[in-house]
Design an enzyme around this catalytic site. Structure first.
Site, PDB file in Angstrom:
ATOM      1  N   GLU A 123       0.832  -1.195   0.000  1.00 54.01           N
ATOM      2  CA  GLU A 123       0.000   0.000   0.000  1.00 54.01           C
ATOM      3  C   GLU A 123       0.868   1.248   0.000  1.00 54.01           C
ATOM      4  OE1 GLU A 123      -4.121  -1.414   1.933  1.00 54.01           O
ATOM      5  OE2 GLU A 123      -2.610  -0.866   3.392  1.00 54.01           O
ATOM      6  N   CYS A 136       3.629   8.626   0.996  1.00 49.44           N
ATOM      7  CA  CYS A 136       4.165   7.695   1.994  1.00 49.44           C
ATOM      8  C   CYS A 136       4.358   6.352   1.290  1.00 49.44           C
ATOM      9  CB  CYS A 136       3.147   7.594   3.129  1.00 49.44           C
ATOM     10  SG  CYS A 136       3.617   6.418   4.391  1.00 49.44           S
ATOM     11  N   CYS A 143       6.319  -6.796   7.191  1.00 50.17           N
ATOM     12  CA  CYS A 143       7.400  -6.322   8.048  1.00 50.17           C
ATOM     13  C   CYS A 143       7.748  -7.409   9.056  1.00 50.17           C
ATOM     14  CB  CYS A 143       6.944  -5.066   8.789  1.00 50.17           C
ATOM     15  SG  CYS A 143       8.266  -4.169   9.595  1.00 50.17           S
ATOM     16  N   CYS A 147       6.187  -4.703  15.901  1.00 45.86           N
ATOM     17  CA  CYS A 147       5.905  -3.664  16.896  1.00 45.86           C
ATOM     18  C   CYS A 147       4.462  -3.888  17.341  1.00 45.86           C
ATOM     19  CB  CYS A 147       6.082  -2.270  16.301  1.00 45.86           C
ATOM     20  SG  CYS A 147       7.773  -1.975  15.747  1.00 45.86           S
ATOM     21  N   CYS A 150       1.452  -1.808  15.851  1.00 46.67           N
ATOM     22  CA  CYS A 150       1.408  -1.553  14.407  1.00 46.67           C
ATOM     23  C   CYS A 150       0.719  -2.690  13.664  1.00 46.67           C
ATOM     24  CB  CYS A 150       2.825  -1.355  13.872  1.00 46.67           C
ATOM     25  SG  CYS A 150       2.880  -1.051  12.098  1.00 46.67           S
ATOM     26  N   ASN A 339      -3.498   5.220  15.913  1.00 45.54           N
ATOM     27  CA  ASN A 339      -4.579   4.857  14.993  1.00 45.54           C
ATOM     28  C   ASN A 339      -4.993   3.411  15.250  1.00 45.54           C
ATOM     29  OD1 ASN A 339      -4.739   7.289  13.345  1.00 45.54           O
ATOM     30  ND2 ASN A 339      -2.674   6.737  12.713  1.00 45.54           N
ATOM     31  N   CYS A 382      -1.037   6.085   9.721  1.00 41.62           N
ATOM     32  CA  CYS A 382       0.184   5.407  10.176  1.00 41.62           C
ATOM     33  C   CYS A 382      -0.141   4.085  10.842  1.00 41.62           C
ATOM     34  CB  CYS A 382       0.913   6.217  11.243  1.00 41.62           C
ATOM     35  SG  CYS A 382       1.353   7.845  10.757  1.00 41.62           S
TER      36      CYS A 382
HETATM   37  N1  SAH Z   1       9.631   0.525  10.125  1.00 39.13           N
HETATM   38  C1  SAH Z   1       9.811   1.957   9.978  1.00 39.13           C
HETATM   39  C2  SAH Z   1       8.896   2.527   8.922  1.00 39.13           C
HETATM   40  C3  SAH Z   1       7.416   2.510   9.271  1.00 39.13           C
HETATM   41  S1  SAH Z   1       7.000   4.126   9.638  1.00 39.13           S
HETATM   42  C4  SAH Z   1       9.643   2.613  11.324  1.00 39.13           C
HETATM   43  O1  SAH Z   1       9.296   1.921  12.272  1.00 39.13           O
HETATM   44  O2  SAH Z   1       9.923   3.797  11.452  1.00 39.13           O
HETATM   45  C5  SAH Z   1       5.415   4.045  10.247  1.00 39.13           C
HETATM   46  C6  SAH Z   1       5.273   4.937  11.462  1.00 39.13           C
HETATM   47  O3  SAH Z   1       3.939   4.795  11.979  1.00 39.13           O
HETATM   48  C7  SAH Z   1       6.208   4.516  12.574  1.00 39.13           C
HETATM   49  O4  SAH Z   1       6.636   5.613  13.326  1.00 39.13           O
HETATM   50  C8  SAH Z   1       5.297   3.642  13.380  1.00 39.13           C
HETATM   51  O5  SAH Z   1       5.803   3.461  14.661  1.00 39.13           O
HETATM   52  C9  SAH Z   1       4.004   4.414  13.340  1.00 39.13           C
HETATM   53  N2  SAH Z   1       2.840   3.602  13.660  1.00 39.13           N
HETATM   54  C10 SAH Z   1       2.719   2.276  13.522  1.00 39.13           C
HETATM   55  N3  SAH Z   1       1.496   1.867  13.910  1.00 39.13           N
HETATM   56  C11 SAH Z   1       0.820   2.960  14.290  1.00 39.13           C
HETATM   57  C12 SAH Z   1      -0.497   3.175  14.748  1.00 39.13           C
HETATM   58  N4  SAH Z   1      -1.361   2.176  14.874  1.00 39.13           N
HETATM   59  N5  SAH Z   1      -0.866   4.435  15.030  1.00 39.13           N
HETATM   60  C13 SAH Z   1       0.006   5.459  14.841  1.00 39.13           C
HETATM   61  N6  SAH Z   1       1.246   5.309  14.398  1.00 39.13           N
HETATM   62  C14 SAH Z   1       1.672   4.076  14.129  1.00 39.13           C
END
Ligand code: SAH
Length: 402
Positions: A123, A136, A143, A147, A150, A339, A382
């Protein structure tokens, strides 16, 4: 799969009804080095290579050409030779969703990368604002990081994206937004104000961990930033990482992009549960790598992303600790309201909590914008990205997990 379906409707297919054509490798997304090798292989003399690469580059990335026939300054014989072996196919747009706030999300499918690969899906999200437009993009299918907050982390990694697949995301986005010569912008969504190009910024904040795919991301940054083609300045390209410490210095030295760190916690104990990669590269090492990031300065600050999780990491004490930890690093702090996604155990912090946190950080002298969630209604915000691409066999997967 027929990638010609994605060509601009106005451009003629290269050779209609020729199925073999559909499987030809696409030149879209190729780097200058790759183009030079290709031209060489097809008989272009050494002394001509530079000029021919320059011409091809202009057609591919400045003009957004979808047919070799358009490349009039390239001789007919060479055009025919190239058309016999390559296509100009874009990634296929499987679906396009437009949010109420103008955010667009595309589900893209790439050509199969090998016999075991059925064509990866990722996406890609476009976020228009009045004075800028941010694309983006993704660096991996799925991945490996897991985390806990996420959505993408719930999908097992399928594979790294190639440089071409990364660059291809900007090409298809520019095309969909009518931002190549001769195209018209769509009418069903917002774009930045007149005079601003639809895509001014690129962030590697889609699916995947960019620094686990270092070489391809580095080469893609080079192609995106090339002033004779796509022309996104390196100051407007941000690579976001969960903290792959050994690659951070290389990113600054070899790609020269801006850096964002997904921090989310100020204590190792908590960060170990939110971002398990922290067990391998704890906060102290991560912040030391940031202090040493080549090119960081007050004009080129490092962004620290901090997702606001109710009752988990959102206390005033944590805000103060954050300020203390970042001392001496040219930084801006991006507070991201969490989110939610189906099945998550977390909730977004209350608005007052986010404001109080932001105020502490702001009073300490840091810009601390709260990122307005965009595109939540289409799961484009995000951490909400996830595709249903089938997994590769374990062996193939391990090859990219390295
Ligand atoms: N793997 C890299 C690139 C992904 S960036 C990284 O971790 O930086 C995506 C961003 O969105 C990251 O900062 C991640 O921590 C954040 N993110 C992931 N899940 C989210 C959520 N449910 N709500 C808000 N931000 C989130």
């Amino acid at each position: 799969m027929n990638f010609h379906e994605q060509s601009r409707p106005s451009s003629p297919p290269l050779r209609p009804n020729d199925d073999a054509k559909a499987t030809l490798p696409s030149l879209v997304g190729a780097t200058r080095t790759e183009l030079a090798e290709i031209l060489h292989r097809h008989g272009v003399a050494e002394r001509e290579t530079r000029m021919r690469v320059g011409q091809l580059w202009h057609w591919l990335y400045f003009q957004g050409a979808t047919s070799f026939d358009a490349m009039l300054n390239i001789g007919k014989a060479l055009r025919a030779e190239l058309a016999g072996h390559y296509s100009l196919a874009r990634p296929q747009v499987v679906t396009e969703q437009v949010s109420q706030d103008g955010t667009r999300k595309w589900l893209l499918r790439f050509a199969p990368a090998g016999r075991e690969d059925k064509g990866a899906e990722i996406e890609c999200v476009y976020i228009p604002e009045s004075d800028r437009g941010t694309l983006c993009i993704s660096s991996q299918v799925g991945c490996t990081l897991t985390c806990s907050f996420c959505h993408t982390g719930t999908q097992r990694l399928v594979r790294n994206l190639s440089t071409r697949e990364i660059v291809g995301q900007l090409i298809i986005a520019r095309e969909k937004l009518g931002d190549f010569p001769g195209l018209v912008p769509p009418e069903d969504g917002l774009l930045p104000a007149n005079g601003t190009r639809p895509i001014t910024n690129v962030v590697f904040m889609g699916m995947g961990e960019p620094l686990f795919n270092f070489e391809n991301v580095r080469d893609a940054v080079g192609a995106l930033a090339d002033g004779d083609g796509l022309s996104i300045s390196k100051r407007r390209i941000t690579v976001s990482t969960a903290g792959v410490v050994p690659q951070i210095g290389r990113l600054g030295a070899e790609a020269g992009s801006m850096l964002a760190i997904s921090l989310h916690a100020v204590r190792d104990e908590l960060r170990n549960t939110l971002v398990p990669l922290n067990k391998k590269y704890p906060l102290k090492e991560l912040l030391a790598a940031c202090r040493a990031y080549p090119g960081a300065s007050n004009a080129r600050r490092i962004t620290f992303e901090y997702v606001m999780l109710k009752g988990v990491n959102d206390s005033p004490a944590e805000a103060r600790e954050l300020v203390r930890l970042l001392k001496g690093i040219p930084a801006k702090i991006n507070l991201i309201p969490f989110n939610p996604w189906p099945g998550t155990i977390y909730e977004c912090s209350d608005w007052e909590k986010i404001e109080a946190f932001s105020e502490i950080v702001f009073n300490a002298g840091y810009a601390s914008p709260v990122r307005t969630p965009r595109g939540r209604d289409i799961l484009a915000a995000c951490g909400q990205l996830k595709s249903e691409t089938e997994k590769l066999r374990a062996r193939a997967r391990l090859a990219v997990e390295g």
